[in-house]
Design a protein around this motif. Structure first.
Motif, PDB file in Angstrom:
ATOM      1  N   UNK A  11       0.853  -1.180   0.000  1.00  0.00           N
ATOM      2  CA  UNK A  11       0.000   0.000   0.000  1.00  0.00           C
ATOM      3  C   UNK A  11       0.892   1.235   0.000  1.00  0.00           C
ATOM      4  N   UNK A  12       0.453   2.251  -0.728  1.00  0.00           N
ATOM      5  CA  UNK A  12       1.148   3.536  -0.720  1.00  0.00           C
ATOM      6  C   UNK A  12       0.115   4.656  -0.712  1.00  0.00           C
ATOM      7  N   UNK A  13       0.511   5.760  -0.095  1.00  0.00           N
ATOM      8  CA  UNK A  13      -0.337   6.942   0.005  1.00  0.00           C
ATOM      9  C   UNK A  13      -0.332   7.698  -1.324  1.00  0.00           C
ATOM     10  N   UNK A  18       3.649  13.537  -7.695  1.00  0.00           N
ATOM     11  CA  UNK A  18       4.292  12.256  -8.046  1.00  0.00           C
ATOM     12  C   UNK A  18       3.525  11.621  -9.203  1.00  0.00           C
ATOM     13  N   UNK A  19       4.237  10.870 -10.032  1.00  0.00           N
ATOM     14  CA  UNK A  19       3.594  10.093 -11.083  1.00  0.00           C
ATOM     15  C   UNK A  19       2.915   8.889 -10.455  1.00  0.00           C
ATOM     16  N   UNK A  20       1.803   8.470 -11.055  1.00  0.00           N
ATOM     17  CA  UNK A  20       1.131   7.248 -10.623  1.00  0.00           C
ATOM     18  C   UNK A  20       1.659   6.103 -11.482  1.00  0.00           C
ATOM     19  N   UNK A  21       2.451   5.239 -10.849  1.00  0.00           N
ATOM     20  CA  UNK A  21       3.041   4.094 -11.528  1.00  0.00           C
ATOM     21  C   UNK A  21       2.444   2.830 -10.924  1.00  0.00           C
ATOM     22  N   UNK A  22       1.827   2.017 -11.779  1.00  0.00           N
ATOM     23  CA  UNK A  22       1.258   0.738 -11.362  1.00  0.00           C
ATOM     24  C   UNK A  22       1.522  -0.291 -12.456  1.00  0.00           C
ATOM     25  N   UNK A  34       3.299   7.780  -3.060  1.00  0.00           N
ATOM     26  CA  UNK A  34       4.463   8.221  -2.298  1.00  0.00           C
ATOM     27  C   UNK A  34       5.256   7.010  -1.831  1.00  0.00           C
ATOM     28  N   UNK A  35       6.562   7.051  -2.058  1.00  0.00           N
ATOM     29  CA  UNK A  35       7.422   5.974  -1.592  1.00  0.00           C
ATOM     30  C   UNK A  35       8.877   6.278  -1.852  1.00  0.00           C
ATOM     31  N   UNK A  36       9.736   5.452  -1.315  1.00  0.00           N
ATOM     32  CA  UNK A  36      11.180   5.604  -1.470  1.00  0.00           C
ATOM     33  C   UNK A  36      11.590   5.341  -2.926  1.00  0.00           C
ATOM     34  N   UNK A  37      10.974   4.324  -3.529  1.00  0.00           N
ATOM     35  CA  UNK A  37      11.202   4.022  -4.944  1.00  0.00           C
ATOM     36  C   UNK A  37      10.108   4.747  -5.734  1.00  0.00           C
ATOM     37  N   UNK A  38       9.723   4.193  -6.882  1.00  0.00           N
ATOM     38  CA  UNK A  38       8.610   4.794  -7.628  1.00  0.00           C
ATOM     39  C   UNK A  38       7.255   4.428  -7.022  1.00  0.00           C
ATOM     40  N   UNK A  39       7.252   3.616  -5.977  1.00  0.00           N
ATOM     41  CA  UNK A  39       6.066   3.266  -5.183  1.00  0.00           C
ATOM     42  C   UNK A  39       5.019   2.472  -5.965  1.00  0.00           C
ATOM     43  N   UNK A  40       5.466   1.654  -6.891  1.00  0.00           N
ATOM     44  CA  UNK A  40       4.558   0.814  -7.675  1.00  0.00           C
ATOM     45  C   UNK A  40       4.027  -0.306  -6.776  1.00  0.00           C
ATOM     46  N   UNK A  65      14.235   0.562   2.149  1.00  0.00           N
ATOM     47  CA  UNK A  65      13.877   1.957   1.890  1.00  0.00           C
ATOM     48  C   UNK A  65      14.769   2.935   2.650  1.00  0.00           C
ATOM     49  N   UNK A  66      15.835   2.412   3.214  1.00  0.00           N
ATOM     50  CA  UNK A  66      16.826   3.254   3.888  1.00  0.00           C
ATOM     51  C   UNK A  66      18.104   3.382   3.061  1.00  0.00           C
ATOM     52  N   UNK A  67      18.125   2.755   1.894  1.00  0.00           N
ATOM     53  CA  UNK A  67      19.323   2.728   1.062  1.00  0.00           C
ATOM     54  C   UNK A  67      19.253   3.766  -0.053  1.00  0.00           C
ATOM     55  N   UNK A  68      20.368   4.469  -0.266  1.00  0.00           N
ATOM     56  CA  UNK A  68      20.446   5.397  -1.389  1.00  0.00           C
ATOM     57  C   UNK A  68      20.351   4.658  -2.721  1.00  0.00           C
ATOM     58  N   UNK A  69      20.750   3.378  -2.736  1.00  0.00           N
ATOM     59  CA  UNK A  69      20.695   2.584  -3.968  1.00  0.00           C
ATOM     60  C   UNK A  69      19.270   2.362  -4.449  1.00  0.00           C
ATOM     61  N   UNK A  70      18.295   2.391  -3.546  1.00  0.00           N
ATOM     62  CA  UNK A  70      16.912   2.142  -3.934  1.00  0.00           C
ATOM     63  C   UNK A  70      16.072   3.418  -4.025  1.00  0.00           C
ATOM     64  N   UNK A  71      16.675   4.570  -3.729  1.00  0.00           N
ATOM     65  CA  UNK A  71      15.958   5.839  -3.790  1.00  0.00           C
ATOM     66  C   UNK A  71      15.512   6.109  -5.224  1.00  0.00           C
ATOM     67  N   UNK A  72      14.220   6.344  -5.407  1.00  0.00           N
ATOM     68  CA  UNK A  72      13.616   6.620  -6.718  1.00  0.00           C
ATOM     69  C   UNK A  72      13.822   5.479  -7.720  1.00  0.00           C
ATOM     70  N   UNK A  73      14.086   4.282  -7.225  1.00  0.00           N
ATOM     71  CA  UNK A  73      14.331   3.130  -8.092  1.00  0.00           C
ATOM     72  C   UNK A  73      13.077   2.756  -8.879  1.00  0.00           C
ATOM     73  N   UNK A  74      13.267   2.404 -10.123  1.00  0.00           N
ATOM     74  CA  UNK A  74      12.198   1.900 -10.978  1.00  0.00           C
ATOM     75  C   UNK A  74      11.845   0.498 -10.488  1.00  0.00           C
TER      76      UNK A  74
END
Length: 159
Positions: A11-13, A18-22, A34-40, A65-74
């Protein structure tokens, strides 16, 4: 043949800006997740189901979700890496059955594109992926359009 089943939930808020990616595609909407990655949420639920079926913990363990490697990750990359993780244990996908819960936007018109995208990322046939959509009849956080949730069940197998 060994078969295993896994279940995933995410679940994401919904927020502005933000773009809606599903399901790996961008869906036109005034709000995004809303999420650390693209929140799909759909891909995240599928990944959790796959990892659970293979007894490999969860998506947060492998993609924190605490890693810079996963920030805004597709999330398509997360799914591709998850498929590699289960393959490392000898598993392959049997099928995915998923449900997206959202009041708006309408999801059904986007299901064919989501299935095509996921099949390409997962290297499987579209017929192995079922995506359904429902509302919560205006009840709860989904009904108030505060967020979107997704559920997924998968079957994986190995010889």
């Amino acid at each position: 043949m060994k078969i295993r089943v896994g279940m995933g939930f995410d679940v994401h808020r919904l927020v502005e800006g933000r773009k809606l990616v599903l399901g790996g595609i961008v869906i036109p909407h005034s709000l995004g997740l809303l999420g650390h990655s693209d929140a799909d949420a759909l891909i995240h639920a599928i990944c959790d189901a796959l990892l659970g079926a293979a007894n490999m913990r969860d998506i947060g363990y492998h993609f924190p979700d605490t890693s810079d490697d996963t920030l805004d990750m597709d999330s398509k990359l997360i799914l591709k890496q998850t498929m590699a993780l289960i393959a490392s244990k000898g598993y392959q996908l049997g099928n995915v059955d998923a449900t997206i819960c959202a009041e708006r936007p309408k999801i059904n018109p986007h299901v064919p594109a989501m299935k095509a995208c996921l099949a390409q990322v997962m290297n499987c046939e579209e017929d192995q992926i079922s995506i359904k959509a429902t509302t919560t009849e205006k009840l709860g956080f989904t009904g108030r359009e505060e967020g979107i949730s997704a559920y997924a069940t998968v079957l994986i197998m190995k010889d």
